[in-house]
Design a protein around this motif. Structure first.
Motif, PDB file in Angstrom:
ATOM      1  N   LYS A 167     -17.023   0.353  -1.895  1.00 51.70           N
ATOM      2  CA  LYS A 167     -16.738   0.917  -0.719  1.00 51.70           C
ATOM      3  C   LYS A 167     -16.059   0.019   0.298  1.00 51.70           C
ATOM      4  O   LYS A 167     -15.070   0.532   1.104  1.00 51.70           O
ATOM      5  CB  LYS A 167     -18.092   1.444   0.207  1.00 51.70           C
ATOM      6  N   GLY A 168     -16.124  -1.460   0.069  1.00 47.32           N
ATOM      7  CA  GLY A 168     -15.327  -2.142   0.975  1.00 47.32           C
ATOM      8  C   GLY A 168     -14.154  -2.702   0.473  1.00 47.32           C
ATOM      9  O   GLY A 168     -13.939  -3.017  -0.991  1.00 47.32           O
ATOM     10  N   VAL A 169     -13.155  -2.671   1.354  1.00 43.15           N
ATOM     11  CA  VAL A 169     -11.552  -2.910   0.914  1.00 43.15           C
ATOM     12  C   VAL A 169     -10.910  -4.047   1.843  1.00 43.15           C
ATOM     13  O   VAL A 169     -10.914  -3.591   2.924  1.00 43.15           O
ATOM     14  CB  VAL A 169     -10.690  -1.693   0.596  1.00 43.15           C
ATOM     15  N   PHE A 170     -10.440  -4.890   1.512  1.00 38.70           N
ATOM     16  CA  PHE A 170      -9.548  -5.893   2.184  1.00 38.70           C
ATOM     17  C   PHE A 170      -8.106  -5.972   1.651  1.00 38.70           C
ATOM     18  O   PHE A 170      -7.912  -6.081   0.659  1.00 38.70           O
ATOM     19  CB  PHE A 170     -10.263  -7.445   1.825  1.00 38.70           C
ATOM     20  N   PHE A 171      -7.589  -5.862   2.834  1.00 38.08           N
ATOM     21  CA  PHE A 171      -5.834  -5.810   2.730  1.00 38.08           C
ATOM     22  C   PHE A 171      -5.286  -6.756   3.100  1.00 38.08           C
ATOM     23  O   PHE A 171      -5.685  -7.536   4.176  1.00 38.08           O
ATOM     24  CB  PHE A 171      -5.443  -4.374   3.407  1.00 38.08           C
ATOM     25  N   VAL A 172      -4.056  -7.110   2.562  1.00 36.06           N
ATOM     26  CA  VAL A 172      -2.877  -7.665   3.128  1.00 36.06           C
ATOM     27  C   VAL A 172      -1.772  -6.878   2.943  1.00 36.06           C
ATOM     28  O   VAL A 172      -1.466  -6.285   2.013  1.00 36.06           O
ATOM     29  CB  VAL A 172      -2.871  -9.284   2.519  1.00 36.06           C
ATOM     30  N   PRO A 173      -0.787  -7.222   3.877  1.00 39.27           N
ATOM     31  CA  PRO A 173       0.350  -6.288   3.782  1.00 39.27           C
ATOM     32  C   PRO A 173       1.375  -6.596   2.837  1.00 39.27           C
ATOM     33  O   PRO A 173       1.575  -8.011   2.535  1.00 39.27           O
ATOM     34  CB  PRO A 173       0.816  -6.439   5.238  1.00 39.27           C
ATOM     35  N   GLY A 174       2.216  -5.897   2.409  1.00 44.31           N
ATOM     36  CA  GLY A 174       3.439  -6.095   1.523  1.00 44.31           C
ATOM     37  C   GLY A 174       4.722  -5.746   2.427  1.00 44.31           C
ATOM     38  O   GLY A 174       4.449  -5.392   3.319  1.00 44.31           O
ATOM     39  N   GLU A 175       5.744  -6.301   2.021  1.00 47.17           N
ATOM     40  CA  GLU A 175       7.003  -5.743   2.961  1.00 47.17           C
ATOM     41  C   GLU A 175       7.260  -4.276   3.285  1.00 47.17           C
ATOM     42  O   GLU A 175       7.780  -4.158   4.088  1.00 47.17           O
ATOM     43  CB  GLU A 175       8.047  -6.608   2.073  1.00 47.17           C
ATOM     44  N   HIS A 176       6.785  -3.760   1.930  1.00 50.10           N
ATOM     45  CA  HIS A 176       6.874  -2.018   2.210  1.00 50.10           C
ATOM     46  C   HIS A 176       5.903  -1.788   3.514  1.00 50.10           C
ATOM     47  O   HIS A 176       6.271  -0.530   3.938  1.00 50.10           O
ATOM     48  CB  HIS A 176       6.720  -1.607   0.809  1.00 50.10           C
ATOM     49  N   ASP A 177       5.109  -2.491   3.865  1.00 52.74           N
ATOM     50  CA  ASP A 177       3.969  -2.061   4.812  1.00 52.74           C
ATOM     51  C   ASP A 177       4.326  -2.281   6.149  1.00 52.74           C
ATOM     52  O   ASP A 177       4.000  -1.827   7.256  1.00 52.74           O
ATOM     53  CB  ASP A 177       2.762  -2.500   4.583  1.00 52.74           C
ATOM     54  N   VAL A 178       5.366  -3.193   6.331  1.00 52.77           N
ATOM     55  CA  VAL A 178       5.859  -3.551   7.654  1.00 52.77           C
ATOM     56  C   VAL A 178       7.201  -3.171   7.860  1.00 52.77           C
ATOM     57  O   VAL A 178       8.069  -3.966   8.684  1.00 52.77           O
ATOM     58  CB  VAL A 178       5.700  -5.120   7.776  1.00 52.77           C
ATOM     59  N   LEU A 179       7.877  -2.110   7.145  1.00 56.30           N
ATOM     60  CA  LEU A 179       9.344  -1.912   7.356  1.00 56.30           C
ATOM     61  C   LEU A 179       9.715  -1.149   8.576  1.00 56.30           C
ATOM     62  O   LEU A 179      10.647  -1.650   9.340  1.00 56.30           O
ATOM     63  CB  LEU A 179       9.645  -0.750   6.238  1.00 56.30           C
ATOM     64  N   ILE A 234       0.871  -1.161  -0.071  1.00 60.52           N
ATOM     65  CA  ILE A 234       0.114   0.031  -0.096  1.00 60.52           C
ATOM     66  C   ILE A 234       0.861   1.099  -0.153  1.00 60.52           C
ATOM     67  O   ILE A 234       0.733   2.316  -0.702  1.00 60.52           O
ATOM     68  CB  ILE A 234      -0.656  -0.090   1.017  1.00 60.52           C
ATOM     69  N   SER A 235       1.914   1.235   1.037  1.00 61.29           N
ATOM     70  CA  SER A 235       2.833   2.181   1.211  1.00 61.29           C
ATOM     71  C   SER A 235       3.990   1.954   0.670  1.00 61.29           C
ATOM     72  O   SER A 235       4.524   0.684   0.150  1.00 61.29           O
ATOM     73  CB  SER A 235       2.898   2.752   2.578  1.00 61.29           C
ATOM     74  N   HIS A 236       4.940   2.753   0.487  1.00 59.93           N
ATOM     75  CA  HIS A 236       6.425   2.794  -0.083  1.00 59.93           C
ATOM     76  C   HIS A 236       7.235   2.337   1.151  1.00 59.93           C
ATOM     77  O   HIS A 236       8.276   1.652   1.264  1.00 59.93           O
ATOM     78  CB  HIS A 236       7.043   3.720  -1.038  1.00 59.93           C
ATOM     79  N   LEU A 237       7.179   3.382   2.031  1.00 59.37           N
ATOM     80  CA  LEU A 237       8.063   3.136   3.333  1.00 59.37           C
ATOM     81  C   LEU A 237       7.222   3.230   4.714  1.00 59.37           C
ATOM     82  O   LEU A 237       7.693   3.541   5.790  1.00 59.37           O
ATOM     83  CB  LEU A 237       8.937   4.442   3.263  1.00 59.37           C
TER      84      LEU A 237
END
Length: 312
Positions: A122-134, A100-103
């Protein structure tokens, strides 16, 4: 594009296709157990519009990225939302498969949330990428998007007869950047699906591919075979991933693997460069290699119709 085979128990009986219809997108449907692909320029495509479930996947928005490969990731994410809003029917929800994010900065998450508010679903389901957990091992991500999730952010939900499973494979990355699920999540997965009928369609979504696209670049998940072994009893399994910023597809038995294009920047084809990373293309071609994935499921079939649409 050449195929890459790896003796890891995942690829040996399958096949890998790298879609080359940049700028037109592609439509996929299972027919008699065989995956067929069609260019969107085909005059008459099979009808998937009457599906009972319709959702969209977006991935790798990398908000905060501002290098030459795309100095305007805000603009291209907005273009993705416009593309979604222009679909003939309103999707029921969106899946965002990470980065979702870069940093992993709060303002980057804020910017994405603000842009997605203008989307018709309107509903959004997310999972993290490695850039989201830096930072902070993903605590900020979990506070925003995973308050009701288990463990490091995995969860499941059901809608219209389809069971969705969001997995996290970006923590504790292995050597070379390979994703990993871990024993705790695998145990949860086994319990999560234990009550389901074998005829239940399954959609799994995670950031890093659950098949070995190109392990030399970390494009795979080292314990994915264990997860797939738990899912092999189901008649229809679709696995949606991001991370590699390009559309690729593989079919093995009843499992269809599909990776999505990024809304931010492309990456090289596997092995086509010294390493993965943002790839600069001519400015007038950029939106042809960025895109969204539109998915339709028709009750009573074993396939999900998948259409990749470029932002151009």
């Amino acid at each position: 594009m050449s195929n890459h085979e790896h003796d890891d128990g995942i690829d040996r009986r399958g096949f890998l296709t790298c879609m080359a219809w940049a700028g037109t997108g592609a439509f996929f449907i299972m027919d008699g157990g065989v995956l067929k692909s069609y260019s969107l320029s085909t005059p008459k495509l099979p009808d998937a519009s009457a599906g009972t479930l319709h959702f969209v996947q977006i991935s790798d928005s990398h908000m905060g990225f501002n290098k030459a490969a795309n100095p305007d990731v805000v603009g291209t994410l907005q273009a993705a939302v416009e593309r979604i809003n222009a679909l003939p029917s309103v999707p029921e929800f969106m899946l965002h498969t990470g980065d979702i994010s870069h940093l992993s900065k709060p303002e980057e998450f804020d910017a994405v949330d603000q842009i997605l508010q203008s989307a018709r679903p309107k509903g959004v389901f997310f999972v993290p990428g490695e850039h989201d957990v830096l930072e902070d091992e993903g605590k900020l991500y979990l506070e925003r998007y995973g308050k009701s999730a288990k463990g490091a952010g995995w969860y499941s939900f059901d809608t219209k007869g389809v069971h969705f499973i969001g997995l996290v494979n970006v923590l504790n990355l292995k050597a070379g950047g390979l994703g990993t699920l871990g024993a705790e999540q695998l145990a949860w997965l086994q319990d999560d699906i234990s009550h389901l009928k074998h005829s239940t369609p399954i959609v799994v979504f995670a950031h890093i591919p659950l098949w070995s696209v190109y392990p030399e670049w970390g494009w795979g998940t080292d314990d994915a075979a264990q997860a797939l072994g738990l899912l092999k009893k189901f008649g229809s399994v679709t696995v949606l991933n991001g991370h590699i910023h390009q559309t690729m597809q593989k079919v093995e038995g009843n499992v269809t693997f599909h990776t999505a294009a990024s809304t931010a920047f492309p990456q090289p084809q596997p092995g086509a460069a010294d390493s993965p990373g943002p790839m600069k293309v001519p400015a007038d071609r950029l939106r042809s290699v960025l895109g969204i994935t539109d998915v339709t499921y028709r009750r009573g079939t074993h396939a999900l119709g998948i259409i990749d649409s470029p932002l151009a």
